[in-house]
Structures are given as structure tokens and as C-alpha cells.
Design an enzyme around this catalytic site. Structure first.
Site, PDB file in Angstrom:
ATOM      1  N   ASP A   1       0.852  -1.178   0.000  1.00  0.00           N
ATOM      2  CA  ASP A   1       0.000   0.000   0.000  1.00  0.00           C
ATOM      3  C   ASP A   1       0.896   1.238   0.000  1.00  0.00           C
ATOM      4  OD1 ASP A   1      -2.282   1.560   0.023  1.00  0.00           O
ATOM      5  OD2 ASP A   1      -3.249   0.440   1.627  1.00  0.00           O
TER       6      ASP A   1
ATOM      7  N   GLU B   1     -10.003   7.102   3.392  1.00  0.00           N
ATOM      8  CA  GLU B   1      -9.150   6.600   4.452  1.00  0.00           C
ATOM      9  C   GLU B   1      -8.454   7.716   5.208  1.00  0.00           C
ATOM     10  OE1 GLU B   1      -5.414   4.816   2.602  1.00  0.00           O
ATOM     11  OE2 GLU B   1      -6.764   5.010   0.908  1.00  0.00           O
TER      12      GLU B   1
END
Length: 832
Positions: free
Chosen positions: A337, A533
Site C-alpha cells: 500500500d 481513508e
């Protein structure tokens, strides 16, 4: 295209599938010699791999493996290192892709073509084409290897103007329709291929266990049963059915099951946090979506930012290699990520051998790729990274590329479907999205049979979500965080208001709910502003904790004798007891996407007053009874929700809901956060916002996450920035309690920089001066300032708890601005 999808029976399915996985044969794996991890590599403190399910995976194809062998025999070490690194298109040029021979390019949430966060079909195809052609330029190498381009298409192709936008996963979980879920994935793949993209970072198979987590809406439900049923259908929809001629054929893209593992179980629902739980619970709750995705042929898995029992997943060899690759038989590749490898102890964004050794196959290094390439190459040459591990990572990436047919395809602009604007947002695709909206709606309350509404009724529509496609679509829509965009940017979409006007003959809209002629019914559309997020994390689930939003409008309309229907937009269940009390009907619409007309399909009756469509959605997350009732999950030893998991009324099955729900909320919840945290996780808390004066402009930069820091550029005349929310606060108690203002700051300014606070009255302010070595260093530094250092400040009328002034040209980045307790009870001033 309409679908008569058969509803899936989900109860207990996760347990059945996991049991089946445990009896399946172990997949054939590549032979990789055992290596000793680097000194700074992490591993879970304990683990029993026998607890994990085994999976039947057949990705190993001898013909493909032979082609990989031949290709790898011709690759240089530099090319191999390049294959394991992925850069963001906003931080790399096509020429650099060619020079460094990187394996992949991604587009982050705000990285579109031509320096924009999003683009048209033609703009995307041109950009993808340019990078692809650079990657296959044979100059200087024996073989050139094409890149794959990844993107977050998480509720349809949400980065292209005109794309079909489906409800976010929380709504799709409420519909409990696996057939429709597979069709949604198939359509997403088609629209991705129209823009030239190869790969989507979906499906999310997290199981969120605390709705305060800002990514809860990316999960299908709090129980693993739904994701267990959905994950293989999504993988098949995106990639085609494994073992058939459709697998990775035209119209399909590479899928990514994410985020491995436990991201939905972090303490307090903190993004990038720590999942502290036994291994058996990690398997039962958070691993359930992976075995069916692997069995369906998922070609990639994304590692999680988060930790398990203190160990960062990106550096956890036990989970990434022993469990995922060996025990669970995953033969695709593991992608990282956004710079998450840099969070491993001993690592930085530019240097992290530990992640590769642990089992990461492709670093997501959006803006750190060049330094990471150089350091990884040096470590491969020195033997710090074993060659067998590097070769295994490259093999896994090439395996996915061969399955995708990348070496046998034309350039992106010449592939079937490429550039097909008629595919993107087509009527057939929108019809499927509209069906998903209908099936995702959850009816929480319908007193007096106010719903459905006769089409000839006089309908008043109000609320800032009614005519706002950007808001109804939620986060990850054209931009990373979503929201704030004109309806003109959504040419293939209908707002909720547009859908209501098409279904009703007498519909009037006023944003504030005012009216001249009394309506028969009012539909008020409101809810959370979009987020993604990190910025979406909250401390409690109260939608409007101090009663300053739509509550008074609902109460006024009700007092006027007008039946009130609330359509609530959100990325999670929320404490809305006052709004429920003031509403005759209440619909949880989640973030429905581009097809606002799907709401009118259920709310507005036919000409005879009968429902055109009934409510079928059922809660996939428990609805809280109080603002601080988290975590709250079905199966808890103490389980007392307002509306339980699986709840959902319908016209066919009505039920009474109390109209005297408890509206009380802890005073501490109301005041504590707004009085102590001002900017955190890339977001302003409460209604704080920046006010700038002088020669200063604002943008965003990365600190710990994408765009989580404010970035100010000062011209030669200097200027000032002050956080304000339009009110004055009394911070005398904080001063007496030895509190400090703390922030992270990165400054490069030629003149003096001051930090302080402002108060009511002309020139009411106090500042302290940053040391010159901090204001010019251009390095992230923790800054602490005791409130007692701000002499002469009226702490009872503070209008800005944080202000900075610069007297010269340069830049200043700030993040994580809040009050903290003085750790050593010693006054900390900047100028001393």
C-alpha cells in the site's frame, strides 16, 4: 441491463466455506529456498500455521512458467528490481519508466492524467498509452517488459468523468445479492478497459468491526458471511471465470483482494492501527474473504498498512509468506500500500529490504520510487536481499502479466474496448447501478404509512444532499476524498432530486426547506460529507452531536404538520436518535453513487398508490443506540443495538419504531474533541478551517499518509494562517492544566516564523518565535508550545487556537495540530 438476480442465502456461509477450505488440497507452490530475514525484519510474535485454511489454487500453468523462465533468463538485475517497484503517475514520467524499467504505474486518488485528479476517457487512454510505450521501448535491454497500470476503481470506475458509480460496499452488503455483485464487477472491468487500465485495487474484503474507522464503508458488513459470498463473485466479474476461456479475456482486468490482514479490526477503529486479537479470531473474522478469492484465481493481494499484535503486516513474514503464500496457496503477487513499507521498524520509504524479504512482491512507492529502486538494487547486489526471493517476486508479477495476456496484446489505445466512451456510463450499466441502489436501501422507520408517496402528491424536497451528486457518491469519487464537485462533472448520473422530479408530478426543491404552499410531504436528504481513508476516522458516531445541522428543520416541518421522510447519506451507521424522532420515515441510503433515481424507484408509488419496488435491504452493520456505542457487532456477549444486524423494514413487513428515542449525549463528547484536536489525519476536526491573510496559498503534501498535511507557500511579503470556526472558546482551564499546543511542522522560510493563538478584539493575539534552525531546516519537526508561554493572551476568548506567521518567502507544512498534556510539567517555549 436489468437482472432478476436470485438472492443468496448468506447465514452461516462463511463458516461453511472456511470449513471447505480446510479440507481442500494444498496448492502447488514455487520452490523458494528458505532465507534468513534481515535483522530489521519483523514477524508475528506467535503463530500456528495449522490453524489456517488451505486453498485449492491452480494458477501454476507449465506453459506460462516456461515463458517466465525464458523471459527471466534474459532480464538484467536492474530490470528485476524495476519489476518489484510501482510508482504513481503524478511522480514519474514515461521517460523515467523506460530508464528504470519499473513493473507498474498506479494512479492514486488524486493522480489523473495531465496533472488533474481525474480525466475523460480519451485523456486516460492517451496517458496510459504513453507510459506503456515507454515501458516496451527496447533500447538498451534484451527484452522489454510492459507495465501494468493499477487504479482504485472501488465503486465502479470512479476516476473517469461519466463513469457508472455504484453504491459503496456498505450499501452493496445491505443488498445481499451475490449475482448482482458479480455483474457490478463485470461492468467495472469493462469501463476500466475503455480507459486503457489493466488492474483495479479491488475487492476490499475487510470486515470492519468498529464503525469509527473511516474505511468502514469499504466493507460489506461486520460479519464475514457477506464478504465470503461476495469475494469470489467480484474476482470472477473482474477477471473472468478461472479455467474458462473468459479468464483474463478482453473486457477483464486484474483484481486485488485487500487489505491482508486485519485492517478492519484495529483498536479504536484507527486507520493504519493495530489489530490486537488472537490468531483464531484473526482467521475467523478477517481472513474469511481470502480463501474464496484465491480459489477464484485472484492474481494479486494487497498488504495492509495495519499491524497485528504490534507487528506491521508489510514486514510480517509469517502472515505474508508462511500463511498467505504457503498455507493458503496464493500464487499471485503481493502488492504493498501507499509507502506502507516505510512504517516497518528500521525502514524508510526509500529503503526497506525487510518488506521484500517478508513476502512483499511489489512495493507501492508512489513518490519514493527512485530512492527505493537505488537502495533495493544495491541490496540485491550485496546479497542483503537474497536472489531467490527477488526472483520469486519477479516470477509472481510476470505470472499475472502473462495471465493477463500483456505480452500478446497491442498498445492500450489499440486494444478492444479502448477509447469506447459509449461503454462508460452506458444506459445498460446505469440500469444495473440503479437496481443496486434500490436493493441497498434500508428502511429503518415508516410510521403512519407515509411511504410510498403518491406520484401526484405535493412533495417538498430539501437538504444539501438532494441535488448534489458528488455528495451522494461519497469518497473515492473523481478525487481521493470525494465531495465538493459540481453536478456538471457527472454527465451520466442523476441526483436524488432529479430522480424524484422524474417520478413525481409536483416536486419543489428548496435547500433550506422553506415553502410558500404547504406540501403534502417533505423529503429531506442529508448526511455525512464524503471522506476516504485516514481522514474519515472519528471518535464517536453522533451525526450532529450539538444539534446545529438538519435537526431543527425536521422538527419545524413536523411541528407544521407535514409528514417528514429522511433520506440519510452516510458511510456508516450513525447515532441519529433526534433525527429519527423528528422523522415519520427514515431511509438509510448510504452513498448510493450516480443513480439517485434508484431512491425514487422505492419511495414514490405508482399511479394507484402501490409500491413500484419494495425495500429489500437489510443492515450489514449494527445501528448504535448511543453515540459512543462502539465497537458494536452481532454476536457480542453484550449486544444492545438500536437496530440489529439484519434489520430492515419493508412495505410488506412493516413494524412500529419508537418516536421517543433517548436523545441525550455525554457532555464530554460534545466539547472534548473540538477543544483539543484541530487538525488530524488530514482533516479538520469539527468546523475548524484555515483563514489566510497576505501573500499565502494553501495546498496539500504527504506526511504519514497521502495529503495528510497542509502546505502553505508564502511570497516575499509573508502572511499568516489561523485555524478558526467562528466561535470563541475558553482555554483558561487548559492553560492552568499545563497543556501544550503540539504539531508537526516542516518549514523553509527566509524570515522569522512565529506560532501562537488569537483572541477576540482588535490585535488580540500572542506569538512565540520558532528557532531559526527549525524554521529553515525543511525537515519534519515536532513542535510543542506551552500555553503559558503566550503572554498577554486572553485565554477566555480564544478565536484561533493555532496561528502561524511568516515574515519572508518560503513554505511551511503543518499537520496533527492539537493540545496535549505537558509530559514533564516544564514550560516549553519556542524562543528559549
Amino acid at each position: 441491463m436489468a437482472m432478476d438476480s436470485q438472492k443468496v442465502a448468506l447465514l452461516g456461509l462463511s463458516a461453511l466455506l472456511l470449513a471447505a477450505c480446510n479440507t481442500a488440497s494444498t496448492a502447488q507452490l514455487d520452490s523458494v529456498e528458505t532465507q534468513q530475514p534481515a535483522q530489521d525484519a519483523q514477524s508475528s510474535p506467535e503463530g500456528n500455521v495449522e490453524l489456517w485454511p488451505t486453498v485449492e489454487s491452480e494458477l501454476i500453468d507449465p506453459a506460462i512458467e516456461a515463458r517466465i523462465d525464458d523471459l527471466m533468463s534474459k532480464m538484467t538485475l536492474e530490470q528485476k528490481v524495476g519489476q518489484v517497484i510501482q510508482a504513481d503517475n503524478g511522480s514519474i514520467s514515461p521517460e523515467e519508466v523506460k530508464k528504470y524499467r519499473l513493473g507498474s504505474v498506479l494512479s492514486g486518488g488524486n493522480s489523473g492524467p495531465n496533472g488533474k485528479p481525474y480525466g475523460t476517457v480519451d485523456e486516460w487512454v492517451a496517458a496510459v498509452d504513453a507510459y506503456y510505450m515507454a515501458s516496451i521501448d527496447p533500447e538498451g535491454v534484451e527484452v522489454a517488459i510492459p507495465i501494468i497500470w493499477g487504479i482504485d476503481a472501488v465503486h465502479g470506475h470512479n476516476n473517469v468523468i461519466g463513469g457508472t458509480l455504484f453504491p459503496h460496499n456498505i450499501g452493496l452488503g445491505a443488498m445481499r445479492d451475490a449475482d448482482l455483485m458479480g455483474e457490478i464487477a463485470r461492468i467495472t472491468a469493462l469501463e476500466l478497459r475503455a480507459t486503457g487500465h489493466d488492474w483495479t485495487f479491488a475487492p476490499t474484503v475487510a470486515v470492519p468491526r468498529d464503525s469509527r474507522w473511516g474505511r468502514s464503508y469499504e466493507g460489506f458488513g461486520e460479519d464475514p458471511e457477506i464478504v465470503t459470498a461476495y469475494s469470489p463473485r467480484i474476482v470472477e466479474g473482474l477477471q473472468g471465470e478461472f479455467g474458462s476461456d473468459a479468464f483474463m479475456s478482453d473486457g477483464h482486468v486484474i483484481s486485488t483482494a485487500k487489505h491482508f490482514l486485519g485492517d478492519g479490526g484495529t483498536e479504536g477503529g484507527k486507520d493504519q492501527g493495530d489489530a490486537i486479537l488472537p490468531e483464531a479470531e484473526l482467521i475467523r473474522l478477517h481472513a474469511a474473504g481470502y480463501p474464496p478469492a484465491i480459489e477464484a484465481g485472484a492474481l494479486s493481494v494487497m498488504a495492509s498498512f495495519s499491524s497485528w499484535n504490534g507487528a506491521k503486516i508489510h514486514g510480517d513474514k509469517y502472515l505474508l509468506t508462511d500463511v498467505l503464500k504457503e498455507r493458503m496457496g496464493f500464487n499471485g503477487f503481493v502488492v504493498g500500500d501507499w509507502n506502507a513499507h516505510g512504517q516497518i521498524d528500521g525502514c524508510t520509504n526509500e529503503d526497506c529490504a525487510a518488506a521484500l524479504i517478508a513476502g512483499l512482491d511489489m512495493y507501492m512507492a508512489p513518490d519514493s520510487w527512485k530512492g527505493l529502486y537505488e537502495n533495493t538494487l544495491a541490496e540485491a547486489k550485496s546479497g542483503a536481499i537474497p536472489m531467490a526471493r527477488l526472483d520469486d517476486a519477479v516470477r509472481r508479477i510476470l505470472r499475472a502479466k502473462f495471465y493477463y495476456g500483456l505480452f500478446d496484446q497491442a498498445r492500450p489505445s489499440e486494444r478492444p474496448l479502448s477509447g469506447r466512451s459509449d461503454i462508460v456510463g452506458s444506459p445498460e450499466h446505469r440500469a444495473v447501478a440503479r437496481q443496486a441502489v434500490r436493493e441497498s436501501l434500508v428502511l429503518l422507520k415508516n410510521e403512519g404509512g407515509v411511504l410510498p408517496i403518491r406520484p401526484d402528491a405535493k412533495i417538498l424536497v430539501a437538504g444539501n444532499g438532494a441535488d448534489n451528486i458528488s455528495k451522494q457518491a461519497g469518497g473515492w469519487t473523481l478525487t481521493w476524498q470525494g465531495g465538493g464537485m459540481s453536478n456538471d462533472l457527472f454527465p451520466n448520473a442523476d441526483s436524488i432530486l432529479a430522480g424524484l422530479k422524474a417520478a413525481g408530478s409536483d416536486v419543489t426543491y428548496t435547500a433550506d426547506g422553506s415553502y410558500t404552499a404547504k406540501p403534502d410531504v417533505a423529503i429531506i436528504v442529508f448526511g455525512e460529507e464524503p471522506y476516504a481513508e485516514f481522514r474519515g476516522d472519528v471518535d464517536h458516531l453522533a451525526y450532529d452531536i450539538d444539534g446545529t445541522k438538519e435537526r431543527k428543520l425536521l422538527q419545524k416541518l413536523k411541528a407544521d404538520g407535514i409528514p417528514v421522510v429522511t433520506v440519510f447519506l452516510s458511510g456508516r451507521p450513525m447515532w441519529v436518535n433526534p433525527e429519527l424522532n423528528a422523522s415519520d420515515a427514515f431511509v438509510a441510503a448510504w452513498w448510493p453513487g450516480s443513480e439517485g433515481a434508484g431512491i425514487a424507484d422505492v419511495l414514490i408509488a405508482d399511479a394507484d398508490g402501490q409500491p413500484r419496488n419494495d425495500f429489500t435491504g437489510k443492515l450489514s452493520f449494527s445501528w448504535p443506540r448511543s453515540a459512543d456505542q462502539q465497537p458494536l457487532n452481532v454476536g457480542d456477549a453484550v449486544y444492545d443495538p438500536l437496530f440489529a444486524y439484519g434489520y430492515g423494514l419493508s412495505y410488506a413487513t412493516p413494524a412500529a419504531v419508537a418516536s421517543d428515542l433517548d436523545e441525550s449525549v455525554s457532555a464530554d463528547l460534545v466539547s472534548a474533541r473540538a477543544n483539543s484536536v484541530f487538525f488530524e489525519n488530514g482533516s479538520f476536526v469539527s468546523d475548524w478551517g484555515p483563514e489566510t491573510v497576505g501573500d499565502v496559498t494553501q495546498s496539500r503534501v504527504d506526511h504519514n499518509a497521502q495529503e495528510d498535511a497542509l502546505f502553505y507557500t508564502f511570497g516575499g511579503a509573508g502572511g499568516s494562517v489561523a485555524f478558526k470556526d467562528g466561535t470563541a472558546r475558553n482555554f483558561l482551564r487548559e492553560s492552568n492544566g499545563d497543556m501544550e499546543l503540539m504539531l508537526m511542522l516542516k518549514s523553509s522560510v527566509s524570515g522569522k516564523v512565529e506560532i501562537g493563538m488569537q483572541c477576540e478584539g482588535d490585535d488580540c493575539a500572542s506569538y512565540d518565535t520558532l528557532p531559526a534552525d527549525v524554521s529553515t531546516a525543511n525537515e519534519w519537526t515536532e513542535v510543542r508550545l506551552s500555553l503559558s508561554c503566550l503572554k498577554g493572551l486572553d485565554l477566555e476568548t480564544v478565536t484561533s487556537p493555532f496561528s502561524l506567521r511568516a515574515e519572508g518567502a518560503g513554505t511551511i507544512a503543518v499537520t496533527d495540530v492539537h493540545f496535549v498534556e505537558d509530559e514533564d510539567a516544564q514550560e516549553t517555549c519556542l524562543s528559549e
